[in-house]
Design an enzyme around this catalytic site. Structure first.
Site, short mmCIF file in Angstrom:
data_model
loop_
_atom_site.label_atom_id
_atom_site.label_comp_id
_atom_site.label_asym_id
_atom_site.label_seq_id
_atom_site.Cartn_x
_atom_site.Cartn_y
_atom_site.Cartn_z
N HIS A 131 -68.60 38.46 -38.94
CA HIS A 131 -68.84 39.67 -38.14
C HIS A 131 -69.69 39.31 -36.94
CE1 HIS A 131 -67.58 42.91 -41.10
NE2 HIS A 131 -67.53 41.80 -41.83
N CYS A 164 -48.73 28.09 -41.93
CA CYS A 164 -48.97 27.39 -40.67
C CYS A 164 -50.46 27.13 -40.50
CB CYS A 164 -48.42 28.21 -39.51
SG CYS A 164 -48.72 27.47 -37.88
#
Length: 606
Positions: free
Chosen positions: A309, A579
């Site tokens: 955050h 990926c």
């Protein structure tokens, strides 16, 4: 006044990152700092975690539950202070049922006590009263779309919270709500918002609280920056989404209530319009910094420091002083585990008396039943040679075959054997005479059932070499060894010849034992080296096989990364490949291509 809210994702890692709690708090240059997701329990509330110069921390000392939030206030004085940053009162939770003298908070009388306790027992809120306004430091619960039980809990949590806010506003109080609410109110606050994003029940509830929809609260950041896009405060922790700023805004600052002015006509006045100067996101606290190595170039192996955050701050203007008051009684400065317990004169004298009794009990000179020997006669404050100390059971003329040089010696059961089972127990001062004042200590007997120490596992080589030496010495003394054939060209020596050799070549026996011991140690080392080489080669072979089994993503033809399903369900614990690039918008060719493949088919149940 400046207020900062920050989901730290663990307070200890953030303190370690900045060096100390004081440095972490000073980096914000704020008067009130609200942390969420601190991941602390009461037994972990030590001084280095909740105590810093110039700051007061009002998370109250409640039951031994997890503390998810903490509020720090920067003040010049903790007593008789007129600063608005120092709260006049503080409370753990928002329902009132967690306090030392529990009483249901005003406005919540319609709810059952057990119901209030259920939503308030997770340590998600600390309330501080700063006279001009009441501040709620809040960490909202999270609920997945398929977790019906948690969704119901979250609905009940915010419903009761709203009742509490409305009760305070009816009393004429001003309310600030800061923290991680786990709600992104609009599609503008989410990177991948779909067409039905804003139909979520929690987002509808959030927007209904705002002034634009008839509510009483201002979303301070959005009110100051109504059209800013890509303004996010949270990013997925394991996908590297910070690299492309692919996140969401769930950390908020809300305020409601009238301004502090005394004019009669206050139709267009409010606390937000009159006293809120600025609000923004402190992006410099993001883990991803410009210049970091991209994930597809090995960046996924680099551990980024920081929370997932970013902090949000607001600055207030024209906040007057308040009547002098002290730090609230429910504050960390009064927790015994932080500042200790004040000692009384009686307890100090009693502790000293007990210490003298224990000391006198050790000054009794006697021998223990299991053969421990007491040093006697060493009472002068001077060093003297070891052979000058009289040892019971040992002739004075030949004290344990030790030399008479003057030195401090530590004698224990492992160092010497007196032949009769007796040992010298002289502890750390040994024959530094004056510390050997006729002490008697009984040592634990060592046998095959004795508990091993951690250090013993790292002394195997030493023990092995000692055992080899002991075996050779023993066999040499018993005259029953046979010399290895490669050591000599002579024919094997029989039992009838060994005794004569021992009598004839006694002075050279020690050299032979030493060479044999060295030869055995070299053989053990060579064997251990060969095993390590074989293990290393086998591990390299396994790593190569694993590397060859990793698929390539279709978008970039690059090796994927393996992940494990952590969500409870049918696929819990199952591996899959995705990926390796950072998560980002689909329009960006350098972002994650979305490739997915299970590592192996699910095993069939037997």
């Amino acid at each position: 006044m400046k207020i900062v809210t920050y989901n730290v994702n663990g307070l200890r890692p953030r303190i370690s990152q900045h060096g100390s709690l004081l440095k972490l708090l000073d980096s914000f240059d704020a008067d009130v700092i609200c942390f969420q997701e601190t991941k602390l329990r009461r037994q972990e509330l030590t001084a280095d975690i909740v105590s810093a110069a110039r700051y007061q921390a009002p998370p109250p000392p409640g039951p031994p539950r997890r503390y998810r939030v903490a509020t720090f206030c920067r003040v010049k004085s903790a007593f008789s202070s007129a600063e608005a940053a120092l709260p006049a009162a503080a409370a753990e939770g928002f329902t009132g049922v967690l306090e030392s003298s529990p009483a249901v908070a005003p406005g919540l009388e319609e709810f059952e006590r057990d119901e209030l306790l259920r939503v308030d027992c997770e340590g998600r809120c600390v309330v501080t009263d700063h006279t001009h306004f009441v501040l709620f430091n809040l960490y909202g619960p999270r609920a997945e779309s398929d977790d019906l039980e948690r969704i119901e809990f979250k609905l009940k949590f915010f419903k009761i919270m709203q009742k509490r806010w409305e009760s305070l506003l009816r009393q004429g109080r001003r309310v600030f709500v800061v923290g991680d609410l786990n709600i992104a109110p609009t599609s503008l606050d989410r990177c991948d918002a779909g067409p039905d994003f804003e139909n979520n029940e929690f987002r509808r509830w959030f927007r209904s609280m705002l002034v634009d929809n008839g509510g009483a609260f201002f979303d301070v950041f959005r009110a100051k920056h109504p059209d800013r896009r890509d303004a996010y405060t949270c990013w997925p922790q394991n996908t590297g989404a910070e690299e492309f700023n692919y996140g969401t805004r769930i950390d908020h600052i809300l305020c409601a209530g009238s301004c502090l002015h005394q004019e009669q006509d206050q139709k267009d006045h409010s606390f937000f319009t009159c006293h809120v100067e600025e609000c923004d996101i402190l992006t410099q606290y993001k883990r991803w910094k410009p210049g970091n190595t991209p994930r597809w170039k090995g960046g996924q192996r680099i551990k980024l420091e920081g929370s997932d955050h970013a902090p949000v701050y607001t600055s207030l203007r024209q906040i007057p002083s308040v009547p002098p008051h002290n730090t609230p009684s429910l504050s960390c400065r009064y927790i015994p585990m932080v500042y200790g317990v004040q000692q009384t004169l009686v307890s100090t004298l009693m502790r000293r008396q007990v210490s003298k009794q224990i000391k006198s009990s050790y000054e009794v000179s006697s021998s223990s039943p299991d053969g421990d020997i007491t040093l006697e006669g060493c009472t002068n404050r001077e060093k003297r040679a070891f052979d000058q100390c009289s040892l019971p059971g040992v002739p004075p003329a030949n004290p344990c075959s030790f030399s008479s040089q003057e030195s401090e010696v530590l004698i224990s059961r492992e160092d010497m054997d007196l032949g009769s089972g007796n040992e010298v127990s002289c502890e750390t001062s040994s024959c530094l005479v004056g510390a050997c004042t006729a002490t008697t200590k009984k040592k634990a007997k060592k046998n095959q059932w004795s508990q091993l120490t951690l250090k013993s596992f790292f002394q195997k080589s030493t023990i092995l070499s000692n055992s080899i030496d002991n075996e050779i010495d023993t066999s040499a003394s018993r005259a029953d060894f046979v010399e290895p054939s490669h050591q000599s060209n002579d024919p094997p020596i029989g039992e009838d010849q060994s005794e004569n050799i021992n009598q004839r070549d006694g002075p050279n026996q020690c050299d032979f034992n030493s060479s044999a011991s060295t030869w055995d140690q070299d053989e053990v080392k060579n064997c251990s080296s060969e095993k390590n080489t074989v293990a290393l080669m086998e591990w390299q072979r396994i790593q190569q096989m694993m590397q060859n089994s990793i698929p390539l993503c279709k978008g970039h033809k690059e090796a994927c990364v393996a992940r494990v399903v952590k969500k409870q369900g049918l696929n819990f614990g199952r591996r899959f490949y995705v990926c390796a690039r950072a998560e980002g918008p689909a329009s960006n060719p350098e972002a994650n291509c979305g490739y997915f493949k299970w590592a192996a088919s699910k095993s069939r149940g037997k």
